[in-house]
Design a protein around this motif. Structure first.
Motif, PDB file in Angstrom:
ATOM      1  N   ARG A 154      39.041  44.188  63.171  1.00  0.00           N
ATOM      2  CA  ARG A 154      38.871  45.630  63.378  1.00  0.00           C
ATOM      3  C   ARG A 154      38.216  46.272  62.158  1.00  0.00           C
ATOM      4  O   ARG A 154      37.357  47.151  62.284  1.00  0.00           O
ATOM      5  N   ALA A 155      38.614  45.819  60.966  1.00  0.00           N
ATOM      6  CA  ALA A 155      38.016  46.356  59.741  1.00  0.00           C
ATOM      7  C   ALA A 155      36.530  46.021  59.681  1.00  0.00           C
ATOM      8  O   ALA A 155      35.708  46.863  59.295  1.00  0.00           O
ATOM      9  N   LEU A 156      36.169  44.800  60.056  1.00  0.00           N
ATOM     10  CA  LEU A 156      34.760  44.405  60.083  1.00  0.00           C
ATOM     11  C   LEU A 156      33.972  45.255  61.078  1.00  0.00           C
ATOM     12  O   LEU A 156      32.865  45.717  60.784  1.00  0.00           O
ATOM     13  N   ALA A 157      34.551  45.469  62.251  1.00  0.00           N
ATOM     14  CA  ALA A 157      33.867  46.246  63.280  1.00  0.00           C
ATOM     15  C   ALA A 157      33.667  47.699  62.844  1.00  0.00           C
ATOM     16  O   ALA A 157      32.612  48.292  63.091  1.00  0.00           O
ATOM     17  N   GLU A 158      34.656  48.269  62.170  1.00  0.00           N
ATOM     18  CA  GLU A 158      34.574  49.665  61.762  1.00  0.00           C
ATOM     19  C   GLU A 158      33.586  49.882  60.620  1.00  0.00           C
ATOM     20  O   GLU A 158      33.049  50.985  60.465  1.00  0.00           O
ATOM     21  N   THR A 159      33.355  48.864  59.817  1.00  0.00           N
ATOM     22  CA  THR A 159      32.446  49.017  58.672  1.00  0.00           C
ATOM     23  C   THR A 159      31.076  48.387  58.911  1.00  0.00           C
ATOM     24  O   THR A 159      30.137  48.652  58.153  1.00  0.00           O
ATOM     25  N   GLY A 160      30.956  47.542  59.931  1.00  0.00           N
ATOM     26  CA  GLY A 160      29.686  46.903  60.226  1.00  0.00           C
ATOM     27  C   GLY A 160      29.325  45.771  59.284  1.00  0.00           C
ATOM     28  O   GLY A 160      28.174  45.352  59.215  1.00  0.00           O
ATOM     29  N   VAL A 161      30.309  45.247  58.559  1.00  0.00           N
ATOM     30  CA  VAL A 161      30.078  44.166  57.604  1.00  0.00           C
ATOM     31  C   VAL A 161      30.354  42.825  58.286  1.00  0.00           C
ATOM     32  O   VAL A 161      31.285  42.700  59.077  1.00  0.00           O
ATOM     33  N   GLN A 162      29.553  41.824  57.972  1.00  0.00           N
ATOM     34  CA  GLN A 162      29.737  40.486  58.514  1.00  0.00           C
ATOM     35  C   GLN A 162      30.863  39.761  57.774  1.00  0.00           C
ATOM     36  O   GLN A 162      31.074  39.998  56.577  1.00  0.00           O
ATOM     37  N   PRO A 163      31.582  38.855  58.451  1.00  0.00           N
ATOM     38  CA  PRO A 163      32.708  38.155  57.812  1.00  0.00           C
ATOM     39  C   PRO A 163      32.354  37.468  56.501  1.00  0.00           C
ATOM     40  O   PRO A 163      33.154  37.473  55.561  1.00  0.00           O
ATOM     41  N   ARG A 164      31.147  36.877  56.424  1.00  0.00           N
ATOM     42  CA  ARG A 164      30.776  36.148  55.208  1.00  0.00           C
ATOM     43  C   ARG A 164      30.593  37.081  54.015  1.00  0.00           C
ATOM     44  O   ARG A 164      30.514  36.625  52.869  1.00  0.00           O
ATOM     45  N   HIS A 165      30.500  38.388  54.267  1.00  0.00           N
ATOM     46  CA  HIS A 165      30.355  39.367  53.198  1.00  0.00           C
ATOM     47  C   HIS A 165      31.643  40.156  52.979  1.00  0.00           C
ATOM     48  O   HIS A 165      31.620  41.233  52.373  1.00  0.00           O
ATOM     49  N   ALA A 166      32.750  39.604  53.449  1.00  0.00           N
ATOM     50  CA  ALA A 166      34.029  40.311  53.342  1.00  0.00           C
ATOM     51  C   ALA A 166      35.089  39.414  52.717  1.00  0.00           C
ATOM     52  O   ALA A 166      35.033  38.189  52.828  1.00  0.00           O
ATOM     53  N   CYS A 167      36.052  40.026  52.045  1.00  0.00           N
ATOM     54  CA  CYS A 167      37.160  39.252  51.485  1.00  0.00           C
ATOM     55  C   CYS A 167      38.461  40.026  51.597  1.00  0.00           C
ATOM     56  O   CYS A 167      38.472  41.258  51.690  1.00  0.00           O
ATOM     57  N   MET A 168      39.538  39.273  51.597  1.00  0.00           N
ATOM     58  CA  MET A 168      40.889  39.818  51.645  1.00  0.00           C
ATOM     59  C   MET A 168      41.550  39.590  50.303  1.00  0.00           C
ATOM     60  O   MET A 168      41.476  38.487  49.741  1.00  0.00           O
ATOM     61  N   VAL A 169      42.207  40.609  49.772  1.00  0.00           N
ATOM     62  CA  VAL A 169      42.983  40.499  48.542  1.00  0.00           C
ATOM     63  C   VAL A 169      44.443  40.713  48.900  1.00  0.00           C
ATOM     64  O   VAL A 169      44.819  41.793  49.369  1.00  0.00           O
ATOM     65  N   GLY A 170      45.265  39.687  48.703  1.00  0.00           N
ATOM     66  CA  GLY A 170      46.664  39.806  49.087  1.00  0.00           C
ATOM     67  C   GLY A 170      47.557  38.847  48.337  1.00  0.00           C
ATOM     68  O   GLY A 170      47.087  37.964  47.614  1.00  0.00           O
TER      69      GLY A 170
END
Length: 227
Positions: A154-170
């Protein structure tokens, strides 16, 4: 936001940005006590941080407890604790400075993916003035609990960013698994509620020990040319 140069950095809250462990342990204790049940140990209580409330109580009771009622009792206990001066959930030192710096960057957008309720996130943002920091906020009210990828997708869809350009910090394995299930990168923090070896096994590309190291790692992530 859909340009490839823009990166999405999604943060967990409890155990990553906010040290809420005393709240969590005590709220669970009161929830179990209200139903005449023995409370989990501190280690058990913190092991489920990151899951939605019902899923957390399902794990703690091995599916044998009144999970929906325990979740409501937990919410009630959390509200009571907010009125008691002996309990507070401070932001980890360095967290707010990092968020402000990242929010000002042109090549990234920020998000939240948390097991907290939407109301709980709103209260946190109200208290610290964080509403403008995040382009997307996903809570337990919006999607299936971690480690399912739904929040991240959902976060990817709302921002229009592709998974390979995204990261999770947890700080939990649930965060790491969620990121990988969504096809994204995962960075673990060493000050939270799950042990380092578990984070590594769950797929953390790196585990950082402080917010200075996290900033350096995120700078590397934002500068790297992913394909």
């Amino acid at each position: 936001m859909g340009e490839e140069k823009v990166k999405l950095i999604v943060f967990d809250i409890d155990g990553t940005l906010v040290d809420s462990q005393n709240f969590i342990v005590e709220a669970q204790r009161r929830a179990f006590a209200s139903h005449g049940l023995p409370a989990p140990t501190r280690q058990q209580a913190l092991s489920v941080v990151g899951l939605s409330l019902v899923e957390a109580f399902r794990a703690l009771t091995e599916g044998q407890g009144p999970c929906e009622k325990l979740a409501q009792a937990y919410k009630d206990a959390w509200t009571q604790l907010r009125a008691e001066p002996g309990f507070h959930d401070p932001i980890y030192p360095g967290a707010e400075d990092l968020l402000r710096e990242l929010a000002a960057c042109e090549n990234c957008v920020l998000g939240i993916a948390t097991g907290k309720s939407r109301a709980g996130v709103t209260r946190l943002f109200d208290r610290h003035g964080w509403h403008d920091f995040f382009a997307t906020v996903q809570t337990a009210d919006d999607a299936i609990s971690k480690p399912a990828p739904d929040m991240f997708l959902r976060a990817l869809a709302e921002t229009g960013v592709q998974p390979r350009h995204a990261c999770m910090v947890g700080d939990t394995t649930f965060d790491m698994h969620m990121a990988h299930n969504a096809g994204a990168h995962a960075i673990g923090v060493g000050w939270g509620y799950h042990r380092h070896e578990k984070l590594t096994k769950a797929g953390a590309a790196k585990i950082v020990q402080d917010f200075g190291s996290l900033r350096e790692t995120l700078d590397e992530f934002m500068q790297c040319a992913t394909t």
